[in-house]
Enzyme design. Sequence first.
Site: not given
Length: 215
Positions: A9-11, A17, A45, A114-115, A145, A169-170
Site C-alpha cells: 500500500d502507499l499512503d 501521506t 484509511k 493503492s486506492a 478495499k 498495509e496500514d
Amino acid sequence: MKYKACLFDLDGVLVDTAVYHFQAWKILGKQFDFELSHQQNEELKGISRVESLEKILHWANFQATEKQKEAWLLEKNETYLKLISHMNPSEILPGVLPFLAQLKDQGYLIALGSASKNAKIILEKTGLITWFQAIIDGNSVSKSKPDPEVFQKGAEALGILAAECIVFEDAQAGIDAAKAGGMKVVGIGSSVVLHGADRIITSFTDIQATELLSL
Ligand code: BG6
Ligand code: MG
C-alpha cells in the site's frame, strides 16, 4: 522461494501521506461544520475518495446533492495536491528504502496496490517509482478495499499466484482485502487498531526481509 512478491500500500506505509489526507478532509469538513476525529479518520484509511466523502457526510448528518459532492471531491483533492506538492525523498518512512533493497537482493518482485488516484505523482516525487515492477492504483480498480481486486490485479500483473504474495498495509480495509484475496499480510501500525494481520510492525525498521519466510 515460498513467496515471490511483496505488494505495498502507499499512503501510510511507504510515505506518511495519511496525515495529508486527514488534513485535507478536516479543511473540507469546515464547510459543513464537521470536525473529523482521529478515530473516524482510521475508518477512511485505504478506502476511495468517493467512499470517504460518503462516510464523512453520513457522520456529519449532511444531505448533499450529487453536484455538491462532485465539487467537494475536487476541492478536497486540490487541497491534498497542495499539501503533497513539496514532497520529496525525505518523506519516505523510516526503514522503507533499506527494506526494499533487501527484497530486491533476495529476488522478490515489488508492486504497489493503492486506492489513491495520486499514487504515481507521489511515487515520482519521492523517487520510489523505480522500485516497482507493477503499479495498481485507484485508476486501475473498480472496487475499493476491503475488496481484494487491487491486490489480485497486482499479482496478475506480476504473473504470480495470490498465495505467493505478501501485502504490507496500514489500514484495516487493506488487511481485510489482502486476507480476502488469500494473501499473507503485514500490518504497519498498532495491534490495538489493526486486526487479522499475520504480523504487525510499527515501522520497517522492525523487520528484515529474511523474516518473511516465517509468515
Ligand atoms: C488511500 C488512502 O490510499 O487512498 C485514503 O488511505 C484515500 O485515505 C484514498 O482517500 C484515495 O486517495 P486519492 O489520492 O485518490 O484521493
Ligand atoms: Mg494506507
